[in-house]
Design an enzyme around this catalytic site. Structure first.
Site, PDB file in Angstrom:
ATOM      1  N   ARG A  18      -9.699   0.933   9.243  1.00  0.00           N
ATOM      2  CA  ARG A  18      -8.832  -0.065   9.124  1.00  0.00           C
ATOM      3  C   ARG A  18      -9.616  -1.169   9.633  1.00  0.00           C
ATOM      4  NH1 ARG A  18      -3.390   0.708   9.095  1.00  0.00           N
ATOM      5  NH2 ARG A  18      -1.957  -1.770   8.828  1.00  0.00           N
TER       6      ARG A  18
ATOM      7  N   ARG B  20      11.740  -7.066   4.823  1.00  0.00           N
ATOM      8  CA  ARG B  20      11.222  -5.367   4.603  1.00  0.00           C
ATOM      9  C   ARG B  20      12.168  -4.370   5.797  1.00  0.00           C
ATOM     10  NH1 ARG B  20       5.667  -2.459   4.384  1.00  0.00           N
ATOM     11  NH2 ARG B  20       5.306  -2.346   7.460  1.00  0.00           N
TER      12      ARG B  20
ATOM     13  N   ARG C 287      11.706  -2.083  11.024  1.00  0.00           N
ATOM     14  CA  ARG C 287      10.168  -1.157  12.251  1.00  0.00           C
ATOM     15  C   ARG C 287      10.323  -2.204  13.143  1.00  0.00           C
ATOM     16  NH1 ARG C 287       5.060  -0.239   8.334  1.00  0.00           N
ATOM     17  NH2 ARG C 287       3.942  -1.169  10.190  1.00  0.00           N
TER      18      ARG C 287
ATOM     19  N   ARG D  58      -0.795  -9.057  13.193  1.00  0.00           N
ATOM     20  CA  ARG D  58      -0.928  -7.859  12.147  1.00  0.00           C
ATOM     21  C   ARG D  58      -2.019  -8.810  11.564  1.00  0.00           C
ATOM     22  NH1 ARG D  58       4.541  -5.039  10.375  1.00  0.00           N
ATOM     23  NH2 ARG D  58       2.950  -3.474   9.865  1.00  0.00           N
TER      24      ARG D  58
ATOM     25  N   LYS E  30       0.583  -1.360  -0.059  1.00  0.00           N
ATOM     26  CA  LYS E  30       0.437   0.025  -0.052  1.00  0.00           C
ATOM     27  C   LYS E  30       0.936   1.094   0.112  1.00  0.00           C
ATOM     28  CE  LYS E  30      -2.273  -0.925   3.978  1.00  0.00           C
ATOM     29  NZ  LYS E  30      -1.606  -2.146   4.099  1.00  0.00           N
TER      30      LYS E  30
HETATM   31  P1  AMP Z   1       0.651   0.557   8.558  1.00  0.00           P
HETATM   32  O1  AMP Z   1       2.237   1.541   9.131  1.00  0.00           O
HETATM   33  O2  AMP Z   1      -0.065   0.566   8.008  1.00  0.00           O
HETATM   34  O3  AMP Z   1       1.325  -1.029   9.026  1.00  0.00           O
HETATM   35  O4  AMP Z   1       0.559   0.700  10.724  1.00  0.00           O
HETATM   36  C1  AMP Z   1       1.464   0.114  11.389  1.00  0.00           C
HETATM   37  C2  AMP Z   1       0.588  -0.308  12.758  1.00  0.00           C
HETATM   38  O5  AMP Z   1      -0.320   0.803  13.387  1.00  0.00           O
HETATM   39  C3  AMP Z   1      -1.123  -0.813  12.808  1.00  0.00           C
HETATM   40  O6  AMP Z   1      -0.486  -2.547  12.496  1.00  0.00           O
HETATM   41  C4  AMP Z   1      -1.450  -0.268  13.905  1.00  0.00           C
HETATM   42  O7  AMP Z   1      -1.025  -1.153  14.895  1.00  0.00           O
HETATM   43  C5  AMP Z   1      -1.914   1.074  13.610  1.00  0.00           C
HETATM   44  N1  AMP Z   1      -2.868   1.474  12.766  1.00  0.00           N
HETATM   45  C6  AMP Z   1      -1.858   2.161  11.576  1.00  0.00           C
HETATM   46  N2  AMP Z   1      -4.030   2.000  11.465  1.00  0.00           N
HETATM   47  C7  AMP Z   1      -4.382   2.056  11.848  1.00  0.00           C
HETATM   48  C8  AMP Z   1      -5.601   2.200  11.717  1.00  0.00           C
HETATM   49  N3  AMP Z   1      -6.374   3.460  10.958  1.00  0.00           N
HETATM   50  N4  AMP Z   1      -6.210   1.649  12.858  1.00  0.00           N
HETATM   51  C9  AMP Z   1      -5.609   1.324  13.909  1.00  0.00           C
HETATM   52  N5  AMP Z   1      -4.429   1.394  14.015  1.00  0.00           N
HETATM   53  C10 AMP Z   1      -3.705   1.539  12.688  1.00  0.00           C
END
Ligand code: AMP
Length: 203
Positions: free
Chosen positions: A85, A118, A150, A161, A13
């Site tokens: 999400r 990654r 990360r 996740r 994404k």
């Molecule tokens: P991402 O970079 O999109 O993979 O997000 C990393 C982490 O941030 C996720 O695994 C969640 O813990 C948190 N996170 C990101 N976006 C959301 C969301 N829309 N709702 C809840 N938690 C989020």
């Protein structure tokens, strides 16, 4: 254009969003990036969400929508990457007039391989040790900064996740299907091929 990118962690994404931003001059709003910025700046919110993120769980709907919704207001062109999400988050932006929801479909096995290999630079450039390795091991091609993994990109956390994705995020597929906004793109191929399909879906 108001686009939502939906898909499991590691579906690409972030990479797709960056390309779309370049090609279509959209504002990129990544909830994960916003949270990581808060954590990096050691704000009160950052401290509150850090543990949750490192455990592979979702941040609460209240905190997430409070943080993201104000960024959408008055913007006509944006790409949402990682938000919504949950169905509750989607309901919170139901008045936004979303034009398209793109589901990037990638099997779980591919997700685990992608995420654990990654690496990212502090400015967000994304690498994969096998498929998109940096020219100089450990350093970003674009700005020479040391690459990092990360904390939530370990196999153990990725599995959590994915669980959260299947349980809390996947219901959005039906939610947006019912609204006739959903298009699906296969995300398991090479980056260029996936991006070609994404562009086709936008036409
Ligand atoms: P991402 O970079 O999109 O993979 O997000 C990393 C982490 O941030 C996720 O695994 C969640 O813990 C948190 N996170 C990101 N976006 C959301 C969301 N829309 N709702 C809840 N938690 C989020």
């Amino acid at each position: 254009m108001k686009i939502i990118l939906l898909g499991p962690p590691g579906s690409g994404k972030g990479t797709i969003a960056k390309k779309l931003v370049q090609d279509f001059k959209l504002n990129h709003i990544s909830s994960g990036d916003v949270f990581r910025e808060e954590i990096g700046n050691k704000t009160a919110l950052g401290r509150e969400v850090q543990q949750v993120i490192e455990q592979g769980k979702l941040v609460s709907d209240r905190l997430t929508t409070e943080l993201i919704k104000p960024r959408l207001i008055k913007k006509d062109n944006y790409i949402l990457d990682g938000f919504p999400r949950t169905v509750a988050q989607a309901e919170s932006i139901a008045d936004q007039g979303i034009s398209l929801v793109l589901l990037i479909d990638v099997p779980d096995k591919t997700v685990v391989e992608r995420i654990t290999l990654r690496r990212i630079c502090p400015d967000g450039h994304i690498y994969h040790l096998k498929y998109i390795p940096p020219k100089k091991e450990g350093f970003c091609d674009l700005d020479g900064k040391p690459l990092l993994q990360r904390k939530d990109d370990t196999e153990e956390v990725v599995k959590k996740r994915l669980k959260a994705y299947h349980k809390q995020t996947k219901p959005l597929i039906d939610y947006y299907k019912r609204k006739k906004l959903l298009k699906t793109v296969g995300g398991a191929q090479q980056q260029e091929e996936v991006y070609r399909s994404v562009k086709k879906a936008l036409l």
